[in-house]
Scaffold this active site. Structure first.
Site, PDB file in Angstrom:
ATOM      1  N   ASP A 121       0.847  -1.190   0.000  1.00 42.66           N
ATOM      2  CA  ASP A 121       0.000   0.000   0.000  1.00 42.66           C
ATOM      3  C   ASP A 121       0.883   1.241   0.000  1.00 42.66           C
ATOM      4  OD1 ASP A 121       1.045   0.110   2.523  1.00 42.66           O
ATOM      5  OD2 ASP A 121      -0.859   0.221   3.564  1.00 42.66           O
ATOM      6  N   SER A 122       0.248   2.391   0.074  1.00 37.17           N
ATOM      7  CA  SER A 122       0.985   3.648  -0.045  1.00 37.17           C
ATOM      8  C   SER A 122       1.664   4.063   1.244  1.00 37.17           C
ATOM      9  CB  SER A 122       0.024   4.765  -0.453  1.00 37.17           C
ATOM     10  OG  SER A 122      -0.917   4.996   0.588  1.00 37.17           O
ATOM     11  N   GLY A 123       1.289   3.451   2.349  1.00 40.68           N
ATOM     12  CA  GLY A 123       1.768   3.903   3.647  1.00 40.68           C
ATOM     13  C   GLY A 123       0.778   4.822   4.321  1.00 40.68           C
ATOM     14  N   PHE A 125      -2.776   4.642   3.852  1.00 37.05           N
ATOM     15  CA  PHE A 125      -3.950   3.919   4.304  1.00 37.05           C
ATOM     16  C   PHE A 125      -4.030   2.550   3.665  1.00 37.05           C
ATOM     17  CE2 PHE A 125      -7.923   2.957   5.978  1.00 37.05           C
ATOM     18  CZ  PHE A 125      -8.687   2.355   4.994  1.00 37.05           C
ATOM     19  N   ASP A 207      -3.168   8.142  -0.891  1.00 39.45           N
ATOM     20  CA  ASP A 207      -4.538   8.660  -0.904  1.00 39.45           C
ATOM     21  C   ASP A 207      -4.951   8.969   0.520  1.00 39.45           C
ATOM     22  OD1 ASP A 207      -4.478   5.970  -0.203  1.00 39.45           O
ATOM     23  OD2 ASP A 207      -6.495   5.582  -0.917  1.00 39.45           O
ATOM     24  N   GLY A 278     -11.538   3.740   0.559  1.00 43.65           N
ATOM     25  CA  GLY A 278     -12.328   4.699   1.323  1.00 43.65           C
ATOM     26  C   GLY A 278     -13.404   4.001   2.123  1.00 43.65           C
ATOM     27  N   ASP A 331      -8.580  -8.211  -0.116  1.00 38.25           N
ATOM     28  CA  ASP A 331      -7.635  -8.395   0.992  1.00 38.25           C
ATOM     29  C   ASP A 331      -8.304  -8.109   2.324  1.00 38.25           C
ATOM     30  OD1 ASP A 331      -6.448  -5.732   2.450  1.00 38.25           O
ATOM     31  OD2 ASP A 331      -7.153  -5.251   0.442  1.00 38.25           O
ATOM     32  N   CYS A 369     -11.396 -31.160   4.029  1.00 32.72           N
ATOM     33  CA  CYS A 369     -10.349 -30.148   3.856  1.00 32.72           C
ATOM     34  C   CYS A 369      -8.997 -30.839   3.710  1.00 32.72           C
ATOM     35  CB  CYS A 369     -10.326 -29.180   5.031  1.00 32.72           C
ATOM     36  SG  CYS A 369      -9.055 -27.897   4.889  1.00 32.72           S
ATOM     37  N   CYS A 371      -5.977 -29.199   3.905  1.00 37.69           N
ATOM     38  CA  CYS A 371      -4.879 -28.401   4.460  1.00 37.69           C
ATOM     39  C   CYS A 371      -4.062 -29.237   5.443  1.00 37.69           C
ATOM     40  CB  CYS A 371      -5.409 -27.146   5.145  1.00 37.69           C
ATOM     41  SG  CYS A 371      -6.118 -27.419   6.791  1.00 37.69           S
ATOM     42  N   CYS A 374      -5.893 -29.995   8.884  1.00 33.99           N
ATOM     43  CA  CYS A 374      -6.980 -30.975   8.866  1.00 33.99           C
ATOM     44  C   CYS A 374      -6.494 -32.369   8.488  1.00 33.99           C
ATOM     45  CB  CYS A 374      -8.082 -30.514   7.908  1.00 33.99           C
ATOM     46  SG  CYS A 374      -8.975 -29.046   8.503  1.00 33.99           S
ATOM     47  N   HIS A 400      -5.103 -23.314   8.267  1.00 36.12           N
ATOM     48  CA  HIS A 400      -6.383 -23.786   7.725  1.00 36.12           C
ATOM     49  C   HIS A 400      -7.169 -22.651   7.088  1.00 36.12           C
ATOM     50  CE1 HIS A 400     -10.380 -25.507   7.345  1.00 36.12           C
ATOM     51  NE2 HIS A 400     -10.813 -24.410   7.940  1.00 36.12           N
TER      52      HIS A 400
END
Length: 421
Positions: A121-123, A125, A207, A278, A331, A369, A371, A374, A400
Site C-alpha cells: 500500500d501507499s503507507g 492507508f 490517498d 475509502g 484483501d 479439507c 490443508c 486438517c 487452515h
C-alpha cells in the site's frame, strides 16, 4: 505542466502531462471468461513473480509476515491452491526495519524469502483497518465511529487516544511514529520511492481516507486532494517503472456522484488497475449497494480488462456476492485474525474450536479439507491447544483459514467458468 480541472477545478493532472512509457508493468492481464449469469469474471494477472488467478484472496502480511504462519505454509499445495498474492504495509515497514534495509536485502521478496507476487500500500492507508494504517490511526474504524455516534460522543475512543496523524496538507501527511513518537512526512513522491525500494509487484499511490461520517463538502475536498496525490504518485512511478504495476484507488464514500467522478478521472490516467477504497459503508448492505452501482462504470471506463481490487473486504460472507459485480481480488486481516483467536472458517460458517462440544471430537476438524492442519490433527487436539493457550493453535488455525479462503476462491472460479454465478 499542463493542468485540467475537469472534475474538481483544483489542478488535477491530465494524462498528456505524464511521461510516455511502454506497458511493461503488468504483463497483459488475461480475461478468460465472463459469466453469462452475472458480472462475474475469471482472469489471470501476470507479474514478474508469477500469475495471480482471479477472483482471488489476498492475505495481509502487515510487517512482511503472515501472523503466526511462515510464508511457505500458506503457499503449500499446488500453485492454484497456495497464497498467490500477499499484501504488505508500507507504513509499518517504513518505521521498521526501514525501506533502506529492505532494499539492501534485495527487496521484499528476498528479505522475506517469497517467490510469489506481493502488493504494497501507499503507507497512508490500508483499508484492513485492524492492521493500523496511518489514516486508520487517525480516524479509527467505521465500527468505532458508528458506536461513538450512537453514544452521542461525536468522537471515537480510538481517535481521542490514538490519533497519530499530526497534519494533512497538500504536500502530504505528517504523522507520529507509533513506536517512538518521531514525526515523519509522507508525500505522494516519497511513498512511491519507498515502494520502489520495497520492490513489490503491485504498488498503490498515496490517498486520503476520510472517516465514515464525513460531511459532503469535506468528502469532496478530500477526494480532490486524493486525486492530486495519486496523479503525483503516478508521475513519480512512471519516471522509474521497474516492472511494477500501480493501482489507482477509487474514493468518494457512499456518494455515487463522487464515486463516479473518481472513476472518470482515474480511468483517464494510465494506471494498470484499480482498487476500491475509502469508506464502503457501515455494514454489508451498504457495501453491496455501493459496489453494485459503481462497478459497471469502472469496468466500462477502465477498458473492462484491468483488474479491480477491493480494499479491506475479504470475509467469506461478502466475497461470493462481490464477485458477481466483477470484483477481482480481495484483501483482509479477517481470516488470519480469527484463526489466532480460535475460529476455523468452514463452508457452513465459523467453527469456534474452544467450544466444549469438541473436547472428544477425535475426527478431522473440517471434513474434506486438505490443508496441513486438517490432514494431521483432530478437532479435539485443536480444542486442547486453544484451551491451553498454546501458540501452536494460532499457527494451525491460520494455516487452515488461509487454505480455506484460497480453496473457496478456486471454487468460485469454477462456478463462474460454468456460468453458475
Amino acid at each position: 505542466m499542463r493542468r485540467c480541472g475537469t472534475l474538481t477545478g483544483t489542478g488535477c493532472l491530465c494524462s498528456s502531462s505524464l511521461p510516455c512509457t511502454q506497458s511493461t508493468r503488468l504483463h497483459p492481464s488475461g480475461l478468460l471468461h465472463r459469466s453469462a449469469k452475472s458480472g462475474a469474471r475469471v482472469g489471470r494477472i501476470h507479474t514478474p513473480h508469477g500469475i495471480i488467478d482471479t477472483p482471488g484472496f489476498v492475505a495481509v502480511g502487515t510487517n512482511a509476515a503472515l501472523k503466526a504462519v511462515d510464508g511457505p505454509w500458506a503457499d503449500a499445495g499446488t500453485h492454484r491452491e497456495g497464497q498467490q498474492l500477499m499484501f504488505c504495509n508500507t507504513y509499518h515497514l517504513l518505521l521498521h526495519p526501514g525501506a533502506d534495509v529492505v532494499e539492501a536485502a534485495g527487496g521484499l521478496h528476498a528479505f522475506m524469502n517469497r517467490q510469489l507476487p506481493l502488493i504494497t500500500d501507499s503507507g497512508g492507508f490500508q483499508a484492513s483497518r485492524a492492521c493500523q494504517p496511518v489514516f486508520s490511526l487517525a480516524y479509527g474504524t467505521v465500527h468505532e465511529e458508528v458506536n461513538s455516534l450512537k453514544r452521542g460522543s461525536g468522537k471515537s475512543r480510538h481517535k481521542q487516544e490514538h490519533n497519530l496523524v499530526a497534519r494533512v496538507s497538500e504536500e502530504g501527511v505528517t504523522f507520529r511514529s507509533y513506536r517512538d513518537g518521531a514525526r515523519m512526512l509522507l508525500t505522494p513522491e516519497s511513498s512511491v520511492l519507498a515502494q520502489k525500494q520495497l520492490g513489490a509487484d503491485i504498488i498503490v499511490p498515496l490517498d486520503e481516507l476520510p472517516p465514515y461520517h464525513t460531511e459532503p463538502q469535506v468528502l469532496a475536498a478530500s477526494l480532490a486532494r486524493s486525486h492530486r496525490w495519486m496523479a503525483r504518485s503516478l508521475k513519480t512511478h512512471l519516471a522509474d517503472v521497474r516492472q511494477q504495476a500501480m493501482y489507482a484507488v477509487v474514493h468518494g464514500g457512499l456518494s455515487l456522484e463522487l464515486r463516479q467522478q473518481s472513476i472518470d478521472y482515474l480511468t483517464s490516467l494510465p494506471f494498470d488497475g484499480f482498487a476500491v477504497g475509502g469508506s464502503l459503508g457501515k455494514d454489508r448492505g451498504d457495501l453491496f449497494w455501493l459496489l453494485e452501482r459503481i462497478m459497471p462504470r469502472l469496468h466500462e471506463r477502465g477498458t473492462g480488462t484491468k483488474p479491480v481490487h477491493i480494499l479491506g473486504i475479504a470475509d467469506p460472507a461478502s466475497i461470493p456476492q462481490l464477485v458477481t459485480y466483477g470484483c477481482d481480488t480481495f484483501d483482509s486481516c479477517y481470516p488470519t485474525r480469527v484463526g489466532r483467536h480460535g475460529t476455523m472458517l468452514t463452508k457452513d460458517g465459523p467453527l469456534r474450536v474452544i467450544s466444549g462440544l469438541y473436547k472428544t471430537a477425535f475426527r478431522p476438524p473440517v471434513e474434506g479439507c486438505t490443508c496441513h492442519t486438517c490432514r494431521t490433527h483432530s478437532l479435539a487436539y485443536l480444542h486442547h491447544l486453544v484451551k491451553a493457550k498454546e501458540p501452536l493453535a494460532a499457527s494451525l488455525l491460520t494455516i487452515h483459514n488461509v487454505h480455506h479462503m484460497n480453496a473457496m476462491m478456486a471454487g468460485l472460479r469454477r462456478q463462474i467458468l460454468a456460468d453458475e454465478i
